[in-house]
Design an enzyme around this catalytic site. Structure first.
Site, PDB file in Angstrom:
ATOM      1  N   GLY A 132       0.775  -1.466  -0.042  1.00  0.00           N
ATOM      2  CA  GLY A 132      -0.311   0.014  -0.106  1.00  0.00           C
ATOM      3  C   GLY A 132       0.614   1.198  -0.273  1.00  0.00           C
ATOM      4  N   TYR A 133       1.564   1.658  -0.661  1.00  0.00           N
ATOM      5  CA  TYR A 133       2.086   3.452  -1.339  1.00  0.00           C
ATOM      6  C   TYR A 133       1.164   4.363  -2.161  1.00  0.00           C
ATOM      7  CZ  TYR A 133       6.064   1.084   0.195  1.00  0.00           C
ATOM      8  OH  TYR A 133       7.610   0.408   0.898  1.00  0.00           O
ATOM      9  N   GLU A 248      12.226  -3.858  -4.868  1.00  0.00           N
ATOM     10  CA  GLU A 248      11.319  -4.131  -5.737  1.00  0.00           C
ATOM     11  C   GLU A 248      11.738  -4.183  -6.870  1.00  0.00           C
ATOM     12  OE1 GLU A 248       8.181  -1.100  -4.846  1.00  0.00           O
ATOM     13  OE2 GLU A 248       6.466  -2.231  -6.382  1.00  0.00           O
TER      14      GLU A 248
HETATM   15  C1  LIG Z   1       0.196  -3.195 -13.237  1.00  0.00           C
HETATM   16  C2  LIG Z   1       0.623  -2.086 -11.790  1.00  0.00           C
HETATM   17  C3  LIG Z   1       1.456  -2.347 -10.644  1.00  0.00           C
HETATM   18  C4  LIG Z   1       1.018  -2.066  -8.749  1.00  0.00           C
HETATM   19  N1  LIG Z   1       1.110  -2.089  -8.384  1.00  0.00           N
HETATM   20  C5  LIG Z   1       1.792  -1.427  -7.160  1.00  0.00           C
HETATM   21  C6  LIG Z   1       1.395  -1.622  -6.156  1.00  0.00           C
HETATM   22  O1  LIG Z   1       0.702  -2.944  -5.090  1.00  0.00           O
HETATM   23  N2  LIG Z   1       2.141  -1.023  -4.899  1.00  0.00           N
HETATM   24  C7  LIG Z   1       1.185   0.627  -4.477  1.00  0.00           C
HETATM   25  O2  LIG Z   1       1.477   1.121  -3.836  1.00  0.00           O
HETATM   26  N3  LIG Z   1       1.476   0.663  -6.297  1.00  0.00           N
HETATM   27  C8  LIG Z   1       1.245   0.391  -7.299  1.00  0.00           C
HETATM   28  N4  LIG Z   1       1.603   0.710  -8.715  1.00  0.00           N
HETATM   29  C9  LIG Z   1       1.275   2.406  -8.634  1.00  0.00           C
HETATM   30  C10 LIG Z   1       2.781   2.745  -9.320  1.00  0.00           C
HETATM   31  O3  LIG Z   1       3.405   2.514  -8.542  1.00  0.00           O
HETATM   32  C11 LIG Z   1       2.439   4.534  -9.455  1.00  0.00           C
HETATM   33  O4  LIG Z   1       1.569   3.459 -11.108  1.00  0.00           O
HETATM   34  C12 LIG Z   1       3.283   4.258 -10.240  1.00  0.00           C
HETATM   35  O5  LIG Z   1       4.383   4.803  -9.505  1.00  0.00           O
HETATM   36  C13 LIG Z   1       3.394   6.474 -11.530  1.00  0.00           C
HETATM   37  O6  LIG Z   1       2.589   7.104 -10.681  1.00  0.00           O
HETATM   38  P1  LIG Z   1       1.101   7.874 -11.337  1.00  0.00           P
HETATM   39  O7  LIG Z   1       0.960   6.534 -11.918  1.00  0.00           O
HETATM   40  O8  LIG Z   1       0.814   8.487 -10.129  1.00  0.00           O
HETATM   41  O9  LIG Z   1       1.839   8.171 -12.320  1.00  0.00           O
HETATM   42  P2  LIG Z   1       2.490   9.844 -13.384  1.00  0.00           P
HETATM   43  O10 LIG Z   1       3.457   9.547 -10.757  1.00  0.00           O
HETATM   44  O11 LIG Z   1       0.891  10.687 -12.572  1.00  0.00           O
HETATM   45  O12 LIG Z   1       3.237   9.747 -13.408  1.00  0.00           O
HETATM   46  C14 LIG Z   1       2.630  10.097 -14.733  1.00  0.00           C
HETATM   47  C15 LIG Z   1       3.491  10.397 -15.878  1.00  0.00           C
HETATM   48  O13 LIG Z   1       4.576  11.830 -16.032  1.00  0.00           O
HETATM   49  C16 LIG Z   1       5.644  11.561 -15.392  1.00  0.00           C
HETATM   50  N5  LIG Z   1       6.195  11.919 -14.580  1.00  0.00           N
HETATM   51  C17 LIG Z   1       5.957  11.494 -12.902  1.00  0.00           C
HETATM   52  N6  LIG Z   1       7.384  12.751 -12.148  1.00  0.00           N
HETATM   53  C18 LIG Z   1       8.072  13.421 -13.020  1.00  0.00           C
HETATM   54  C19 LIG Z   1       9.189  13.657 -13.017  1.00  0.00           C
HETATM   55  N7  LIG Z   1       9.335  14.457 -12.212  1.00  0.00           N
HETATM   56  N8  LIG Z   1      10.214  13.867 -14.397  1.00  0.00           N
HETATM   57  C20 LIG Z   1       9.468  13.537 -15.466  1.00  0.00           C
HETATM   58  N9  LIG Z   1       8.365  13.065 -15.378  1.00  0.00           N
HETATM   59  C21 LIG Z   1       8.013  12.229 -14.917  1.00  0.00           C
HETATM   60  C22 LIG Z   1       5.348   9.457 -14.993  1.00  0.00           C
HETATM   61  O14 LIG Z   1       7.004   9.207 -15.290  1.00  0.00           O
HETATM   62  C23 LIG Z   1       4.623   9.335 -15.875  1.00  0.00           C
HETATM   63  O15 LIG Z   1       5.122   9.408 -17.695  1.00  0.00           O
HETATM   64  C24 LIG Z   1       1.477  -0.313  -9.519  1.00  0.00           C
HETATM   65  C25 LIG Z   1       1.097   0.264 -11.159  1.00  0.00           C
HETATM   66  C26 LIG Z   1       0.597  -0.766 -12.107  1.00  0.00           C
HETATM   67  C27 LIG Z   1       0.754   0.409 -14.067  1.00  0.00           C
END
Ligand SMILES: Cc1cc2nc3c(=O)[nH]c(=O)nc-3n(C[C@H](O)[C@H](O)[C@H](O)COP(=O)(O)OP(=O)(O)OC[C@H]3O[C@@H](n4cnc5c(N)ncnc54)[C@H](O)[C@@H]3O)c2cc1C
Ligand SMILES: Cc1cc2nc3c(=O)[nH]c(=O)nc-3n(C[C@H](O)[C@H](O)[C@H](O)COP(=O)(O)OP(=O)(O)OC[C@H]3O[C@@H](n4cnc5c(N)ncnc54)[C@H](O)[C@@H]3O)c2cc1C
Lengths: 386, 379
Positions: A132-133, A248
């Site tokens: 849960g992150y 991870e």
């Molecule tokens: C299949 C799958 C399984 C997952 N499982 C888990 C889980 O079990 N537990 C959990 O906690 N999370 C989980 N996640 C979540 C995952 O960690 C997040 O989706 C990820 O950290 C990206 O966050 P976001 O989706 O909010 O995208 P955003 O942070 O909104 O990013 C959108 C875009 O902007 C870019 N971006 C953002 N910040 C910057 C920056 N500073 N510089 C350049 N580019 C940037 C990103 O690279 C991306 O391309 C999962 C995700 C997926 C797809």
């Protein structure tokens, strides 16, 4: 025979004697993965048996200490274990977030009591964990998370929402980042463990573009968490969280020789294709895959003896996941229109297309490629202002 | 075996790195010999120092006065040669030449190896005949004549050809140009009658030669290995040269990268250090990843080659291709991120670009090795 050679012989003989034939066939789909846990339904007797014989010897987590359910292997022995498992084509007896993520974090930050209790359950495949992150407003910018734990003396009352929680609907317990101090950004987060059956926890599956629903929205409504279930210090959960993310990322990168690193050029002859341009692309891919396999081996060798840069898992994750995405682009190209079939028997229910779509998440989950590059630029290259 | 240096190898790396930084640097060697128009393109004094360091005989057997080390160790030296862009006959002489001679008779080894080990003798490889590396095709012919052979034909891209004391020549003794069999390796002394050189300076300031053999008389004792059975020796020489060039390329790549990241941390535009711009940060981080991976596969291939693994041939081609691509990216990004000064002769970054191009071509470029990877993998 040197000690390591006799160790190898011993391991080889043990796998030969104990790994069921069925567990030596390549993993075809999600159902072939043994996740363990209270509610896990084994696909076959062989899958159950393989997990249990390994757990009895500590081989589900070969390099963890014996006291915590492992086999106490040193780095050289663990490498031999991996090599012999690969040689036999044996499937991992147990796969879990407990092994890849929580385990290393508990080994470093847990109390002795926590280690004995939780790690043993993980090693035996009794408890399945989820992570849960992420929250709707906190993805890449994870530290902005809002889920709040109110101090009630001997427990916290947790309220908030997580999202993208993989297998939340199947997991028994969650390791969860919870804000315990609203005044401090980095030093206001605690790393809590709790049972998913605790009153107030609900999950709602989300369907992916691949058609499956492995992850969920997870809601916390006045969830009571005893104070003994914190890992590390109060408000210092970010340190635990980051350390866990390193593991991870290492896992997602495929450094240990996952499918990412295997070559695919032979698909050309298998599919009877006469396509020189595709052949060239496949050869370039195979060069990158074999090179990355060497990188994975080197990385694991180095990290075990403290020679790898601590931020190297970020590089590994970036390179490994981008490679895996390319792999599936090429497999789709090699499959042509057959690979487009979504539910035919010939494609085992659209496996090529579904896998291809699933791999697109590799460079998002666990931290996006862009974030990985930011970390490499800042921590390894020490570029200014990054 | 772990994919990092053993304690002995780490010690060797330390001493070679220090020595090369002091003695092999760009100003002291490459620029000096280039700007004085040296006819050999490298310094014999440094070659002698290599001998004093024990580097010239690294790959030679102990019975021949060498150190019987392997490709990991030779790669340590080559990476430093690459990082410093040091002009040196090390790769053609101490790596490829010694690999060839190790398969030769006592007489031939006795004739050439002591000089190599003493840093007095230079060897050059006469293998390729056209502008691209195509060792499967050997047209240069050695016909039987009396007790020996008469060599006729031409070779190109013979690095250090004019300064070499002997040329290791791959010639055809039977069959047609593209046959695998029927190839024989010869050690041809520079003063043999009938050798003609056209010396050419290459883009990286190395001296190469187009060599013509016009009925050069060779006695039987100049044959390395078996008559008509030279392909096996040649393959060893090629593997040694390829993994050596790949190791040198990792050095070139990391040298260029070090210069570039330093520049990103010092050059200011728009009131900021240019290293603060994410557009450059991401490219630099990607490049770092490519260079790390190239280094990993190079040491993997070196270990496999040293261990006599059946996968060595495949992995050497993988390493040569990967190192070429990563190093090429490093020099292109290096020049680009330096802006205008990257185009000047005064800045060293352009020198890295030149060496990269030459090394890529040497012993097969990335496409050549990709083709080999496909063939060796059965598709
Ligand atoms: C299949 C799958 C399984 C997952 N499982 C888990 C889980 O079990 N537990 C959990 O906690 N999370 C989980 N996640 C979540 C995952 O960690 C997040 O989706 C990820 O950290 C990206 O966050 P976001 O989706 O909010 O995208 P955003 O942070 O909104 O990013 C959108 C875009 O902007 C870019 N971006 C953002 N910040 C910057 C920056 N500073 N510089 C350049 N580019 C940037 C990103 O690279 C991306 O391309 C999962 C995700 C997926 C797809
Ligand atoms: C062959 C040649 C001929 C030329 N002729 C002329 C001429 O006739 N007259 C003349 O006036 N000038 C001339 N120039 C100069 C040329 O216009 C400049 O070199 C160019 O504008 C780049 O500036 P710079 O060299 O200072 O590099 P810098 O601006 O220092 O750039 C260094 C690196 O940083 C990158 N960078 C800079 N700012 C950013 C940013 N905000 N975001 C991301 N990346 C950034 C650049 O793209 C480059 O990769 C010439 C240059 C060359 C090489």
């Amino acid at each position: 025979m040197s000690d390591l050679e006799s160790f190898r012989a011993e391991i080889r003989a043990w796998i030969e004697a104990n790994c069921p034939e069925e567990m030596r066939r390549p993993v075809q789909d999600e159902g072939d993965i043994c996740w363990g846990g209270r509610n896990f339904v084994f696909k076959s007797e062989a899958q159950k048996q393989w997990m249990e014989v390994c757990a009895a010897k500590g081989y589900t987590v070969p390099d963890w200490p014996v006291a915590y359910g492992g086999a106490g292997m040193d780095p050289a022995q663990a490498k031999i274990w991996r090599e012999e498992m690969a040689r036999a084509g044996a499937r991992p007896p147990l796969s879990s977030f407990g092994i890849w993520m929580l385990g290393p974090a508990l080994l470093k930050f847990g109390t002795e009591e926590q280690k004995v209790h939780y790690l043993g359950q993980v090693a035996r495949g009794e408890i399945r964990w989820c992570q849960g992150y992420s929250e709707p407003g906190s993805g890449s910018d994870l530290v902005s998370l809002q889920t709040f734990g109110e101090d009630k003396g001997d427990h916290w009352v947790v309220n908030g929402q997580k999202i993208w929680t993989s297998y939340a609907d199947k997991a028994d317990w969650i390791f969860c980042l919870v804000r315990t101090d609203k005044a401090n950004t980095y030093q206001g987060i605690s790393f809590l463990l709790f049972d998913m059956t605790t009153p107030g926890v609900t999950t709602k599956p989300i369907k992916l573009i691949s058609g499956s629903s492995p992850f969920c929205e997870t809601f916390f409504d006045n969830v009571e968490v005893p104070k003994s279930q914190i890992v590390g210090q109060l408000n210092r959960g970010w340190d635990v969280a980051k350390y866990l993310l390193g593991h991870e990322r290492e896992m997602i990168s495929g450094a240990g020789g996952g499918e990412q690193t295997s070559t695919i050029g032979k698909v050309l002859t298998r599919n009877g294709l006469d396509d020189p341009m595709l052949r060239a692309e496949l050869a370039q891919f195979d060069i990158d895959a074999l090179s990355f396999a060497a990188m994975g081996e080197k990385f694991l060798d180095e990290i075990k003896v403290g020679k790898a840069h601590p931020a190297q898992p970020n590089m590994m994750k970036y390179a490994g996941t981008e490679l895996n995405k390319r792999r599936h682009e090429l497999l789709m190209a090699a499959g042509g229109s057959t690979a487009l079939e979504w539910d035919s028997a010939e494609t085992r229910g659209g496996a090529p297309a579904r896998s291809w779509l699933r791999t697109k998440a590799n460079s998002i989950e666990g931290g996006t490629s862009e974030v990985m590059l930011n970390v490499v630029a800042k921590r390894i290259l020490e570029l200014p202002g990054a | 075996m772990a994919l990092y240096y053993t304690e002995d190898q780490a010690m060797l790396a330390d001493s070679v790195t220090g020595f090369m930084a002091d003695e092999g640097g760009i100003k002291k060697q490459l620029r000096h010999w280039r700007d004085t128009n040296c006819k050999d393109g490298f310094g014999h004094g440094l070659w002698k120092q290599f001998a004093e360091m024990g580097l010239t005989g690294m790959l030679a057997a102990e019975a021949d006065g060498g150190l019987a080390m392997g490709h990991v160790e030779a790669g340590i030296v080559l990476a430093e040669i690459g990082r410093n862009l040091t002009p040196s006959p090390f790769l053609t002489t101490a790596v490829m030449g010694v690999t060839a001679l190790s398969e030769a008779s006592d007489e031939l080894r006795g004739r050439w190896l002591p000089g190599v080990i003493a840093g007095e003798t230079v060897l050059a490889m006469a293998i390729d005949e056209g502008a691209k590396h195509r060792p499967d095709k050997i047209a240069c012919r050695a016909e039987r004549a009396g007790n020996g052979f008469r060599l006729t034909g031409a070779k190109g891209f013979v690095i250090h050809g004019t300064s070499a004391d002997a040329l290791i020549v791959a010639a055809r003794t039977s069959g047609s140009d593209s046959d695998a069999d029927g190839v024989t390796l010869f050690a041809v002394p520079k003063d043999a009658a009938g050798i003609g050189h056209t010396a050419v300076r290459l883009v990286d300031s190395a001296m190469a030669s187009h060599v013509r053999f016009d009925g050069v008389e060779l006695d039987g004792s100049s044959v390395i290995g078996e008559v008509d059975g030279g392909r096996a020796v040649l393959n060893k020489v090629l593997s040694a040269g390829r993994i050596g060039a790949a190791a040198e390329q990792t050095g070139v790549g990391s040298g260029a990268f070090a210069m570039t990241t330093t520049y990103l941390k010092t050059r200011k535009q728009f009131g900021k250090l240019i290293g603060e711009f994410q557009a450059l940060q991401h490219r630099a981080a990607h490049l770092y990843s490519e260079l790390e991976i190239a280094e990993a596969v190079v040491i993997k291939a070196q270990q496999l080659l040293d261990g006599g693994s059946e996968r060595a041939e495949l992995m050497v081609s993988v390493a040569k291709a990967k190192a070429a691509r990563a190093c090429n990216l490093a020099v292109r990004e290096g020049v680009q991120m330096h802006g205008g000064v990257g185009m000047t002769d005064e800045y060293d970054i352009g020198l890295y670009m030149k060496r990269e191009r030459a090394l890529t071509e040497f012993m097969g470029d990335a496409n050549y090795h990709a083709e080999r990877v496909a063939q060796l993998s059965g598709y």
